[in-house]
Design an enzyme around this catalytic site. Structure first.
Site, PDB file in Angstrom:
ATOM      1  N   GLY A  54       0.753  -1.245   0.000  1.00 39.69           N
ATOM      2  CA  GLY A  54       0.000   0.000   0.000  1.00 39.69           C
ATOM      3  C   GLY A  54       0.780   1.290   0.000  1.00 39.69           C
ATOM      4  O   GLY A  54       0.182   2.369  -0.088  1.00 39.69           O
ATOM      5  N   PRO A 109       4.307  -5.392  -0.912  1.00 37.12           N
ATOM      6  CA  PRO A 109       4.286  -4.178  -1.733  1.00 37.12           C
ATOM      7  C   PRO A 109       4.080  -4.484  -3.216  1.00 37.12           C
ATOM      8  O   PRO A 109       4.630  -5.456  -3.738  1.00 37.12           O
ATOM      9  CB  PRO A 109       5.670  -3.572  -1.510  1.00 37.12           C
ATOM     10  CG  PRO A 109       6.552  -4.737  -1.200  1.00 37.12           C
ATOM     11  CD  PRO A 109       5.682  -5.773  -0.528  1.00 37.12           C
ATOM     12  N   GLY A 110       3.269  -3.703  -3.878  1.00 40.89           N
ATOM     13  CA  GLY A 110       3.057  -3.872  -5.311  1.00 40.89           C
ATOM     14  C   GLY A 110       3.432  -2.599  -6.051  1.00 40.89           C
ATOM     15  O   GLY A 110       4.491  -2.484  -6.666  1.00 40.89           O
ATOM     16  N   ARG A 111       2.560  -1.596  -5.927  1.00 42.46           N
ATOM     17  CA  ARG A 111       2.747  -0.325  -6.622  1.00 42.46           C
ATOM     18  C   ARG A 111       4.136   0.277  -6.406  1.00 42.46           C
ATOM     19  O   ARG A 111       4.772   0.762  -7.348  1.00 42.46           O
ATOM     20  CB  ARG A 111       1.692   0.673  -6.131  1.00 42.46           C
ATOM     21  CG  ARG A 111       1.662   1.998  -6.879  1.00 42.46           C
ATOM     22  CD  ARG A 111       0.789   3.013  -6.137  1.00 42.46           C
ATOM     23  NE  ARG A 111      -0.532   2.490  -5.837  1.00 42.46           N
ATOM     24  CZ  ARG A 111      -1.584   2.553  -6.658  1.00 42.46           C
ATOM     25  NH1 ARG A 111      -1.472   3.156  -7.817  1.00 42.46           N
ATOM     26  NH2 ARG A 111      -2.745   2.039  -6.306  1.00 42.46           N
ATOM     27  N   ARG A 142      -6.489   3.927 -14.960  1.00 40.38           N
ATOM     28  CA  ARG A 142      -6.420   4.651 -13.684  1.00 40.38           C
ATOM     29  C   ARG A 142      -7.065   6.036 -13.741  1.00 40.38           C
ATOM     30  O   ARG A 142      -7.812   6.404 -12.829  1.00 40.38           O
ATOM     31  CB  ARG A 142      -4.978   4.749 -13.186  1.00 40.38           C
ATOM     32  CG  ARG A 142      -4.332   3.378 -12.881  1.00 40.38           C
ATOM     33  CD  ARG A 142      -3.021   3.508 -12.137  1.00 40.38           C
ATOM     34  NE  ARG A 142      -3.202   4.090 -10.819  1.00 40.38           N
ATOM     35  CZ  ARG A 142      -2.930   5.331 -10.500  1.00 40.38           C
ATOM     36  NH1 ARG A 142      -2.429   6.168 -11.392  1.00 40.38           N
ATOM     37  NH2 ARG A 142      -3.156   5.774  -9.295  1.00 40.38           N
ATOM     38  N   TYR A 182     -10.156   5.930 -11.194  1.00 34.81           N
ATOM     39  CA  TYR A 182      -9.893   6.562  -9.894  1.00 34.81           C
ATOM     40  C   TYR A 182      -9.761   8.077 -10.005  1.00 34.81           C
ATOM     41  O   TYR A 182      -9.375   8.728  -9.036  1.00 34.81           O
ATOM     42  CB  TYR A 182      -8.583   6.038  -9.285  1.00 34.81           C
ATOM     43  CG  TYR A 182      -8.413   4.549  -9.246  1.00 34.81           C
ATOM     44  CD1 TYR A 182      -9.366   3.727  -8.643  1.00 34.81           C
ATOM     45  CD2 TYR A 182      -7.274   3.949  -9.795  1.00 34.81           C
ATOM     46  CE1 TYR A 182      -9.186   2.349  -8.597  1.00 34.81           C
ATOM     47  CE2 TYR A 182      -7.087   2.573  -9.739  1.00 34.81           C
ATOM     48  CZ  TYR A 182      -8.048   1.789  -9.139  1.00 34.81           C
ATOM     49  OH  TYR A 182      -7.859   0.432  -9.089  1.00 34.81           O
ATOM     50  N   CYS A 240     -15.056   5.010 -27.381  1.00 34.73           N
ATOM     51  CA  CYS A 240     -16.344   5.705 -27.335  1.00 34.73           C
ATOM     52  C   CYS A 240     -16.885   5.793 -25.916  1.00 34.73           C
ATOM     53  O   CYS A 240     -17.865   5.125 -25.564  1.00 34.73           O
ATOM     54  CB  CYS A 240     -17.327   4.985 -28.253  1.00 34.73           C
ATOM     55  SG  CYS A 240     -16.687   4.861 -29.912  1.00 34.73           S
ATOM     56  N   GLU A 241     -16.228   6.569 -25.085  1.00 26.12           N
ATOM     57  CA  GLU A 241     -16.642   6.832 -23.702  1.00 26.12           C
ATOM     58  C   GLU A 241     -16.104   8.210 -23.355  1.00 26.12           C
ATOM     59  O   GLU A 241     -14.949   8.510 -23.650  1.00 26.12           O
ATOM     60  CB  GLU A 241     -15.972   5.855 -22.718  1.00 26.12           C
ATOM     61  CG  GLU A 241     -16.278   4.406 -22.897  1.00 26.12           C
ATOM     62  CD  GLU A 241     -17.431   3.916 -22.035  1.00 26.12           C
ATOM     63  OE1 GLU A 241     -17.863   4.644 -21.119  1.00 26.12           O
ATOM     64  OE2 GLU A 241     -17.896   2.810 -22.311  1.00 26.12           O
ATOM     65  N   TYR A 288      -0.541  -1.269 -12.044  1.00 28.72           N
ATOM     66  CA  TYR A 288      -1.975  -1.158 -12.359  1.00 28.72           C
ATOM     67  C   TYR A 288      -2.187  -0.450 -13.700  1.00 28.72           C
ATOM     68  O   TYR A 288      -3.161   0.265 -13.884  1.00 28.72           O
ATOM     69  CB  TYR A 288      -2.727  -0.475 -11.207  1.00 28.72           C
ATOM     70  CG  TYR A 288      -2.467  -1.157  -9.881  1.00 28.72           C
ATOM     71  CD1 TYR A 288      -2.996  -2.422  -9.652  1.00 28.72           C
ATOM     72  CD2 TYR A 288      -1.662  -0.579  -8.906  1.00 28.72           C
ATOM     73  CE1 TYR A 288      -2.724  -3.089  -8.461  1.00 28.72           C
ATOM     74  CE2 TYR A 288      -1.389  -1.239  -7.708  1.00 28.72           C
ATOM     75  CZ  TYR A 288      -1.935  -2.486  -7.503  1.00 28.72           C
ATOM     76  OH  TYR A 288      -1.670  -3.147  -6.328  1.00 28.72           O
TER      77      TYR A 288
HETATM   78  C1  LIG Z   1      -3.265  -5.058  -3.875  1.00 22.82           C
HETATM   79  C2  LIG Z   1      -2.743  -5.701  -2.674  1.00 22.82           C
HETATM   80  C3  LIG Z   1      -1.431  -5.455  -2.247  1.00 22.82           C
HETATM   81  C4  LIG Z   1      -0.529  -4.467  -2.946  1.00 22.82           C
HETATM   82  O1  LIG Z   1      -0.928  -3.149  -2.768  1.00 22.82           O
HETATM   83  P1  LIG Z   1      -0.013  -1.950  -3.336  1.00 22.82           P
HETATM   84  O2  LIG Z   1      -0.774  -0.747  -3.031  1.00 22.82           O
HETATM   85  O3  LIG Z   1       0.148  -2.189  -4.787  1.00 22.82           O
HETATM   86  O4  LIG Z   1       1.287  -2.036  -2.604  1.00 22.82           O
HETATM   87  C5  LIG Z   1      -0.981  -6.133  -1.144  1.00 22.82           C
HETATM   88  N1  LIG Z   1      -1.766  -7.010  -0.467  1.00 22.82           N
HETATM   89  C6  LIG Z   1      -3.029  -7.267  -0.837  1.00 22.82           C
HETATM   90  C7  LIG Z   1      -3.839  -8.239  -0.077  1.00 22.82           C
HETATM   91  C8  LIG Z   1      -3.555  -6.628  -1.950  1.00 22.82           C
HETATM   92  O5  LIG Z   1      -4.823  -6.873  -2.313  1.00 22.82           O
END
Ligand SMILES: *Cc1c(COP(=O)(O)O)cnc(C)c1O
Length: 411
Positions: free
Chosen positions: A231, A266-268, A304, A308, A337-338, A365
């Site tokens: 997150g 961590p992802g983003r 995105r 969002y 077309c949106e 994402y």
């Molecule tokens: C999406 C998600 C993440 C990653 O979140 P980021 O904001 O991309 O770091 C981690 N854990 C869970 C359970 C998620 O659904």
């Protein structure tokens, strides 16, 4: 993405691979990963990259090579991790809707932990694990009811969200799980949202979960790990950021003398700033004094902004002079077309048909949420590594889009 590539080089890459094009920088991904690893130092930990942010096999492989584990939310993601050479012993499985066949596949694969999100899932997993005679490692995803102070669609830790198990129920559920023969209690997890820019919601969630972990220990249920999700936000505009080292230090400090391995997802923040979307201006037009640049990337490539209302920086790679006199306020829109099909609104740019624009910080994402809406093939993906640009996903052909369809032609 670090500004190691100048506009001319980026333009050449766009010409070679065509647009729309996702371009990622391996060195930046590695640096982002290392920032987390460094934050832990010697503290026992597992970094599980959240596959859903960007699930390209080459990117998963890059992270697997660095020793990363993976947070998955579907069987498909587990199969990707395995295909990329990831270690199943470093995989945690999140998600509110795991099906029987998903649980079977993950159990047989031998993953590190099931992050359980409901009572129904506890029973189903115990049942399936008993049938297979495998002990399932489990953690309960706690919904700590904290406000992550982010966009409502990516806020997941409030009690009205679909995610996790309420604090009040968790204690009893752990006691119940302790009596279930095929479950092995491993830990506790939470994930309160995405693109967080303040650390205080984490502090709150840590206090709440650690208090629960202590209560469980007093009742004879000892957990081995605490997973504080992902997150952490990235800088799209002028956001203040949480330093990964501060985040980890906070958790280690709060854990104190307890013996708990720390897991993060961590992802983003691993891939977001390591990617960009390059698109070509098809044409410009003016309606009622409003200027539009219609580009060849659209909401199906990058949703995105539409989903969002996210602001992402857009630059003109072809405008080498940066002639401010020619600048106008443009809405950068796609061909779909949106009305929601835009990448950016009211951007001061000097541009013309044929120019290449880049949408910055699109590594997370971006492609992962791409669709084929309007029968548009998904973009090509290219990875920059050791000074070379390599294709890591071929542009989809239009024909491939209807390959799976069965046409019952009317005679
Ligand atoms: C999406 C998600 C993440 C990653 O979140 P980021 O904001 O991309 O770091 C981690 N854990 C869970 C359970 C998620 O659904």
């Amino acid at each position: 993405m670090k500004d190691t590539m100048n506009n001319v080089e980026l333009t050449q890459i766009a010409q070679t691979f065509q647009t729309p094009l996702y371009l990622y920088d391996a060195a930046q991904i590695e640096a982002n990963y290392r920032a987390y690893a460094k934050g832990f130092g010697d503290y026992p930990h597992l970094i599980c990259y959240a596959v859903k942010a960007n699930s390209n096999l080459s990117i998963l492989q890059l992270l697997a090579k660095m020793g990363s584990g993976f947070d998955i939310v579907s069987q498909g993601e587990l199969k990707r991790v395995l295909a990329a050479g990831g270690d199943p012993k470093k995989v945690v499985y999140s998600g509110v809707g795991k099906r029987r066949e998903d649980l079977i596949f993950a159990l047989k694969t031998g993953i590190a932990c099931f992050n359980i999100e409901s009572i129904a899932e506890i029973h189903l997993l115990n049942e399936v694990a008993t049938e297979l005679n495998i002990k399932a490692p489990v953690s309960l995803r706690i919904n700590p009811n904290v406000d992550a102070k982010t966009h409502p669609y990516i806020s997941t830790g409030l009690k009205e969200n679909k995610f996790g198990i309420r604090m009040e129920e968790a204690f009893e559920l752990y006691q119940m799980m302790a009596t279930m023969p095929s479950l092995m209690i491993e830990g506790m997890d939470f994930h309160i949202g995405s693109q967080l820019t303040e650390i205080s919601p984490y502090a709150e969630a840590l206090d709440l979960t650690l208090a629960l972990i202590d209560r469980l220990a007093d009742a004879g249920i000892t957990l081995k790990h605490l997973d504080m999700g992902g997150g952490l936000g990235i800088q799209y505009e002028d956001e203040t950021l949480i330093d990964p080292a501060d985040w980890i230090a906070l958790a280690i400090e709060k854990i104190g003398a307890r013996s708990l391995k720390l897991v993060i997802e961590p992802g983003r923040s691993i891939v977001g700033n390591a990617g960009m979307l390059i698109t070509e201006v098809i044409l410009t037009k003016e309606n009622e004094g409003k200027h539009f640049a219609v580009v060849d990337a659209a909401m199906n490539d990058l949703i995105r902004p539409a989903l969002y209302d996210a602001w992402m920086e857009i630059r003109n790679l072809s405008d080498t002079v940066q002639n401010t006199a020619d600048m106008k306020s443009y809405d950068i829109v796609g061909p779909i077309c949106e009305t929601g099909d835009f990448l950016g609104k009211n951007r001061m740019l000097a541009l013309k048909a044929g120019d290449y624009l880049m949408v910055k910080d699109a590594g997370a994402y971006g492609f992962a949420m791409a669709s084929n809406y309007n029968s548009r093939g998904r973009a090509a993906e290219v990875l920059l590594q050791d000074g070379k640009a390599r294709l890591i996903r071929t542009r989809e052909t239009e024909e491939s889009l209807f390959e799976l369809e069965v046409a019952h032609l009317v005679k």
